[in-house]
Design a protein around this motif. Structure first.
Motif, PDB file in Angstrom:
ATOM      1  N   ILE A 195      -3.183  -8.575  15.013  1.00 59.44           N
ATOM      2  CA  ILE A 195      -2.239  -7.690  14.326  1.00 59.44           C
ATOM      3  C   ILE A 195      -0.872  -7.738  15.002  1.00 59.44           C
ATOM      4  CG2 ILE A 195      -1.714  -5.242  13.920  1.00 59.44           C
ATOM      5  CD1 ILE A 195      -4.591  -4.760  13.349  1.00 59.44           C
ATOM      6  N   LEU A 196       0.170  -7.867  14.190  1.00 57.58           N
ATOM      7  CA  LEU A 196       1.542  -7.769  14.682  1.00 57.58           C
ATOM      8  C   LEU A 196       1.888  -6.293  14.814  1.00 57.58           C
ATOM      9  CD1 LEU A 196       4.174  -9.340  15.358  1.00 57.58           C
ATOM     10  CD2 LEU A 196       4.806  -9.022  12.951  1.00 57.58           C
ATOM     11  N   LEU A 197       2.371  -5.898  15.990  1.00 55.59           N
ATOM     12  CA  LEU A 197       2.542  -4.477  16.277  1.00 55.59           C
ATOM     13  C   LEU A 197       3.387  -3.769  15.215  1.00 55.59           C
ATOM     14  CD1 LEU A 197       1.451  -2.768  18.706  1.00 55.59           C
ATOM     15  CD2 LEU A 197       3.811  -2.681  19.492  1.00 55.59           C
ATOM     16  N   GLY A 198       4.477  -4.378  14.809  1.00 56.54           N
ATOM     17  CA  GLY A 198       5.373  -3.724  13.861  1.00 56.54           C
ATOM     18  C   GLY A 198       5.093  -4.032  12.409  1.00 56.54           C
ATOM     19  N   GLY A 199       4.080  -4.863  12.149  1.00 62.65           N
ATOM     20  CA  GLY A 199       3.803  -5.249  10.774  1.00 62.65           C
ATOM     21  C   GLY A 199       4.967  -6.008  10.165  1.00 62.65           C
ATOM     22  N   VAL A 200       4.933  -6.200   8.854  1.00 65.35           N
ATOM     23  CA  VAL A 200       6.032  -6.807   8.092  1.00 65.35           C
ATOM     24  C   VAL A 200       6.091  -6.077   6.753  1.00 65.35           C
ATOM     25  CG1 VAL A 200       5.909  -9.096   9.164  1.00 65.35           C
ATOM     26  CG2 VAL A 200       4.473  -8.593   7.162  1.00 65.35           C
ATOM     27  N   PRO A 201       7.164  -6.256   5.969  1.00 66.92           N
ATOM     28  CA  PRO A 201       7.207  -5.580   4.667  1.00 66.92           C
ATOM     29  C   PRO A 201       5.964  -5.887   3.829  1.00 66.92           C
ATOM     30  CG  PRO A 201       9.358  -6.476   5.180  1.00 66.92           C
ATOM     31  CD  PRO A 201       8.431  -6.973   6.248  1.00 66.92           C
ATOM     32  N   GLY A 202       5.330  -4.842   3.357  1.00 69.26           N
ATOM     33  CA  GLY A 202       4.124  -5.005   2.553  1.00 69.26           C
ATOM     34  C   GLY A 202       2.838  -4.990   3.342  1.00 69.26           C
ATOM     35  N   VAL A 203       2.933  -4.995   4.702  1.00 64.73           N
ATOM     36  CA  VAL A 203       1.738  -4.973   5.561  1.00 64.73           C
ATOM     37  C   VAL A 203       1.928  -3.879   6.599  1.00 64.73           C
ATOM     38  CG1 VAL A 203       0.261  -6.286   7.131  1.00 64.73           C
ATOM     39  CG2 VAL A 203       1.431  -7.456   5.258  1.00 64.73           C
ATOM     40  N   ARG A 204       0.939  -2.989   6.701  1.00 70.17           N
ATOM     41  CA  ARG A 204       1.106  -1.851   7.596  1.00 70.17           C
ATOM     42  C   ARG A 204       1.209  -2.295   9.057  1.00 70.17           C
ATOM     43  NH1 ARG A 204      -2.708  -0.067  10.964  1.00 70.17           N
ATOM     44  NH2 ARG A 204      -4.889  -0.657  10.705  1.00 70.17           N
ATOM     45  N   PRO A 205       1.953  -1.551   9.863  1.00 70.33           N
ATOM     46  CA  PRO A 205       2.040  -1.870  11.298  1.00 70.33           C
ATOM     47  C   PRO A 205       0.762  -1.469  12.022  1.00 70.33           C
ATOM     48  CG  PRO A 205       3.200   0.165  10.836  1.00 70.33           C
ATOM     49  CD  PRO A 205       2.755  -0.363   9.507  1.00 70.33           C
ATOM     50  N   ALA A 206       0.674  -1.853  13.282  1.00 71.58           N
ATOM     51  CA  ALA A 206      -0.460  -1.461  14.116  1.00 71.58           C
ATOM     52  C   ALA A 206      -0.419   0.032  14.386  1.00 71.58           C
ATOM     53  CB  ALA A 206      -0.421  -2.235  15.431  1.00 71.58           C
ATOM     54  N   LYS A 207      -1.607   0.604  14.575  1.00 68.61           N
ATOM     55  CA  LYS A 207      -1.714   2.008  14.970  1.00 68.61           C
ATOM     56  C   LYS A 207      -1.883   2.064  16.487  1.00 68.61           C
ATOM     57  CE  LYS A 207      -3.462   4.150  10.757  1.00 68.61           C
ATOM     58  NZ  LYS A 207      -4.494   5.055  10.185  1.00 68.61           N
ATOM     59  N   ALA A 224       5.710   0.290  15.255  1.00 65.99           N
ATOM     60  CA  ALA A 224       4.305   0.684  15.159  1.00 65.99           C
ATOM     61  C   ALA A 224       4.162   2.104  14.632  1.00 65.99           C
ATOM     62  CB  ALA A 224       3.640   0.557  16.527  1.00 65.99           C
ATOM     63  N   ASP A 225       2.960   2.430  14.200  1.00 63.66           N
ATOM     64  CA  ASP A 225       2.601   3.798  13.815  1.00 63.66           C
ATOM     65  C   ASP A 225       1.996   4.443  15.064  1.00 63.66           C
ATOM     66  OD1 ASP A 225       1.593   6.136  12.803  1.00 63.66           O
ATOM     67  OD2 ASP A 225       0.339   5.205  11.270  1.00 63.66           O
ATOM     68  N   VAL A 226       2.711   5.376  15.682  1.00 63.19           N
ATOM     69  CA  VAL A 226       2.385   5.856  17.029  1.00 63.19           C
ATOM     70  C   VAL A 226       1.901   7.300  16.997  1.00 63.19           C
ATOM     71  CG1 VAL A 226       3.255   6.160  19.393  1.00 63.19           C
ATOM     72  CG2 VAL A 226       4.202   4.352  17.927  1.00 63.19           C
ATOM     73  N   THR A 227       0.839   7.584  17.755  1.00 65.70           N
ATOM     74  CA  THR A 227       0.376   8.957  17.942  1.00 65.70           C
ATOM     75  C   THR A 227       0.262   9.242  19.435  1.00 65.70           C
ATOM     76  OG1 THR A 227      -0.886   8.929  15.881  1.00 65.70           O
ATOM     77  CG2 THR A 227      -1.467  10.630  17.491  1.00 65.70           C
ATOM     78  N   ASP A 250      10.395  16.651  18.688  1.00 67.62           N
ATOM     79  CA  ASP A 250      11.829  16.797  18.438  1.00 67.62           C
ATOM     80  C   ASP A 250      12.606  15.511  18.690  1.00 67.62           C
ATOM     81  OD1 ASP A 250      12.128  19.309  17.464  1.00 67.62           O
ATOM     82  OD2 ASP A 250      12.684  20.242  19.363  1.00 67.62           O
ATOM     83  N   VAL A 251      12.273  14.820  19.797  1.00 72.19           N
ATOM     84  CA  VAL A 251      13.122  13.718  20.246  1.00 72.19           C
ATOM     85  C   VAL A 251      12.667  12.345  19.766  1.00 72.19           C
ATOM     86  CG1 VAL A 251      13.845  15.006  22.295  1.00 72.19           C
ATOM     87  CG2 VAL A 251      11.910  13.417  22.467  1.00 72.19           C
ATOM     88  N   MET A 252      11.415  12.210  19.349  1.00 75.35           N
ATOM     89  CA  MET A 252      10.910  10.902  18.943  1.00 75.35           C
ATOM     90  C   MET A 252      11.246  10.617  17.482  1.00 75.35           C
ATOM     91  SD  MET A 252       9.380   9.156  21.302  1.00 75.35           S
ATOM     92  CE  MET A 252       8.971   9.462  23.037  1.00 75.35           C
ATOM     93  N   PRO A 253      11.328   9.331  17.133  1.00 82.07           N
ATOM     94  CA  PRO A 253      11.579   8.982  15.727  1.00 82.07           C
ATOM     95  C   PRO A 253      10.388   9.352  14.833  1.00 82.07           C
ATOM     96  CG  PRO A 253      11.158   7.012  17.046  1.00 82.07           C
ATOM     97  CD  PRO A 253      11.271   8.154  18.009  1.00 82.07           C
ATOM     98  N   LYS A 254      10.581   9.202  13.514  1.00 84.23           N
ATOM     99  CA  LYS A 254       9.602   9.704  12.552  1.00 84.23           C
ATOM    100  C   LYS A 254       8.282   8.931  12.547  1.00 84.23           C
ATOM    101  CE  LYS A 254      12.018  13.111  11.117  1.00 84.23           C
ATOM    102  NZ  LYS A 254      11.616  14.461  11.601  1.00 84.23           N
ATOM    103  N   ASN A 255       8.250   7.752  13.166  1.00 83.75           N
ATOM    104  CA  ASN A 255       6.968   7.017  13.209  1.00 83.75           C
ATOM    105  C   ASN A 255       6.147   7.376  14.442  1.00 83.75           C
ATOM    106  OD1 ASN A 255       9.025   5.665  14.657  1.00 83.75           O
ATOM    107  ND2 ASN A 255       7.918   3.711  14.588  1.00 83.75           N
ATOM    108  N   VAL A 256       6.540   8.446  15.146  1.00 84.78           N
ATOM    109  CA  VAL A 256       5.749   8.961  16.279  1.00 84.78           C
ATOM    110  C   VAL A 256       5.230  10.341  15.911  1.00 84.78           C
ATOM    111  CG1 VAL A 256       5.775   9.643  18.710  1.00 84.78           C
ATOM    112  CG2 VAL A 256       7.118   7.672  17.955  1.00 84.78           C
ATOM    113  N   ASP A 279      -9.754   3.993  14.204  1.00 86.81           N
ATOM    114  CA  ASP A 279      -8.857   3.072  13.501  1.00 86.81           C
ATOM    115  C   ASP A 279      -7.575   2.785  14.278  1.00 86.81           C
ATOM    116  OD1 ASP A 279      -7.603   5.484  13.159  1.00 86.81           O
ATOM    117  OD2 ASP A 279      -7.230   5.239  11.013  1.00 86.81           O
ATOM    118  N   SER A 280      -7.604   3.011  15.588  1.00 85.59           N
ATOM    119  CA  SER A 280      -6.456   2.639  16.426  1.00 85.59           C
ATOM    120  C   SER A 280      -6.578   1.165  16.813  1.00 85.59           C
ATOM    121  CB  SER A 280      -6.402   3.504  17.684  1.00 85.59           C
ATOM    122  OG  SER A 280      -6.117   4.840  17.365  1.00 85.59           O
ATOM    123  N   ASP A 281      -5.462   0.481  16.840  1.00 84.10           N
ATOM    124  CA  ASP A 281      -5.454  -0.933  17.221  1.00 84.10           C
ATOM    125  C   ASP A 281      -5.169  -1.122  18.706  1.00 84.10           C
ATOM    126  OD1 ASP A 281      -5.735  -1.913  14.461  1.00 84.10           O
ATOM    127  OD2 ASP A 281      -3.735  -1.024  14.213  1.00 84.10           O
TER     128      ASP A 281
END
Length: 370
Positions: free
Chosen positions: A158-170, A192-195, A209-215, A231-233
């Motif tokens: 899996i590519l960490l950031g994905g590409v258009p049309g393919v979800r990024p890594a979790k 990436a999709d970060v938790t 507050d400080v992290m971007p919306k994908n965190v 389902d975490s990568d």
């Protein structure tokens, strides 16, 4: 004071405890600095630079240990260095005693004064000498994790950031401290999709507050961890209990619920690790696989980027080293609570409770020596 800087000999450890700039600061204050020949080469500093800064070169580690009143290192002494350390000698380095009983007992036997970078602690609970390496390790954890997600390295492909049309890594990050925050920054920046999971809701509010919306942030507990890992990568272990063993947040049985090729990076491995199946590995042989899950558990991750790491570390350690050299360890610890907190072993006695508790050793209040 006579200060000695030996060459690091741990596997692929290229950092050095003092730069030429730091050497000059100590020398101009009247101290003598002895540096083992080629000690700084791995970090990009030549012997000539140390000599120009006022250091005296010595040919081997034994010569450095024999003459120095204070030894400055990066990593904990390894077995071949144990017998070089003298009674009453001050050793200022990372020790991580709670994760390795033989080291603790060896340092007790030397009668030396062991002042650990990782337990120098400010009144607000922050760890100024651990922070710079946690910043490096947190950022590297994503860099290495992304690499080991590649199929040729047994990852999920899996590519960490994905590409258009393919979800990024979790990416799941256990711990919202310095490691976790820096890991999240890099993972988010790569798309990436970060938790981030942590027990401290106040900290999670800040990160939200400080992290971007994908965190995203979630309160940590065993049930939620068990659900999230399915389902975490890429899973980053970044949990720290100062001076003590890290808690085991991912247990052996949890691996069976992970997908084949999931990558675990345990940044806490030098404090025993927060993933039960992790054991320390080296840059030479960094990973192993259990239940088709890739484990990356290098205990000295910042050693792979020694130029950056050495500068970041010595920026933080130098003011403390100057105080120790100017005043001696006893007076410095009397006047500076942060250095007092850094004392772990003094003249054969354990003075840091978490280390004593880890191995059932006797504990002595540090006040006895101050």
């Amino acid at each position: 004071m006579i200060i000695g800087v030996p060459k690091e000999i741990k596997n692929n450890e290229n950092r050095v405890a003092l730069t030429p700039a730091g050497t000059q600061e100590l020398v101009k204050r009247g101290h003598t600095v002895h540096v083992q020949s080629t000690a700084g080469v791995g970090s990009g500093f030549s012997d000539e630079q140390y000599v120009s800064a006022g250091a005296k070169l010595l040919p081997d580690a034994a010569s450095v240990f024999a003459i120095a009143e204070m030894i400055m290192k990066v990593k904990e002494p390894v077995e071949q260095e144990y017998n070089l350390i003298r009674k009453d000698q001050l050793v200022f380095t990372y020790f991580h005693f709670a994760s390795y009983e033989p080291l603790a007992k060896a340092m007790i036997a030397t009668g030396a004064v062991c002042l650990a970078y990782e337990t120098v602690e400010r009144i607000d609970g922050s760890l100024p000498l651990l922070i710079p390496m946690s910043e490096v390790a947190g950022r590297m954890a994503i860099q290495e994790g992304a690499k080991y997600l590649e199929k040729p390295l047994k990852g999920r492909g899996i590519l960490l950031g994905g590409v258009p049309g393919v979800r990024p890594a979790k990416v799941l990050i256990l711990g919202g401290g310095v490691v976790g925050t820096n890991a999240a920054k890099i993972a988010a920046g790569m798309g990436a999709d970060v938790t981030i999971m942590d027990l401290n809701i106040t900290r999670l509010r800040y990160l939200d507050d400080v992290m971007p919306k994908n965190v995203h942030t979630i309160v940590s507990n065993e049930y939620t961890i068990r659900e999230m890992i399915k389902d975490s990568d890429l899973i980053i272990g970044g949990v720290l209990v100062p001076g003590a063993k890290a808690p085991k947040l991912i247990t052996r049985d949890m691996l069976k619920s992970m997908r084949p090729g999931t990558v675990l990076v345990d940044v806490a491995v030098d404090q025993g690790g927060c993933i039960e199946t992790c054991r320390p590995t080296t840059h030479e042989d960094p990973t192993f696989i259990i239940d088709d899950v890739v484990h990356y558990c290098v205990a000295n991750m910042p050693g792979a980027v020694p130029y950056t790491s050495t500068l970041a570390l010595t920026n933080a350690t130098l003011p403390y080293a100057i105080r120790l050299a100017n005043q001696g360890w006893k007076k410095a610890a009397q006047e500076n609570m942060e250095l007092r907190n850094g004392l772990n072993v003094i003249q054969g006695e354990v003075v840091y409770k978490a280390v004593a508790d880890a191995f059932g050793l006797g504990y002595t209040d540090v006040k006895k020596f101050l």
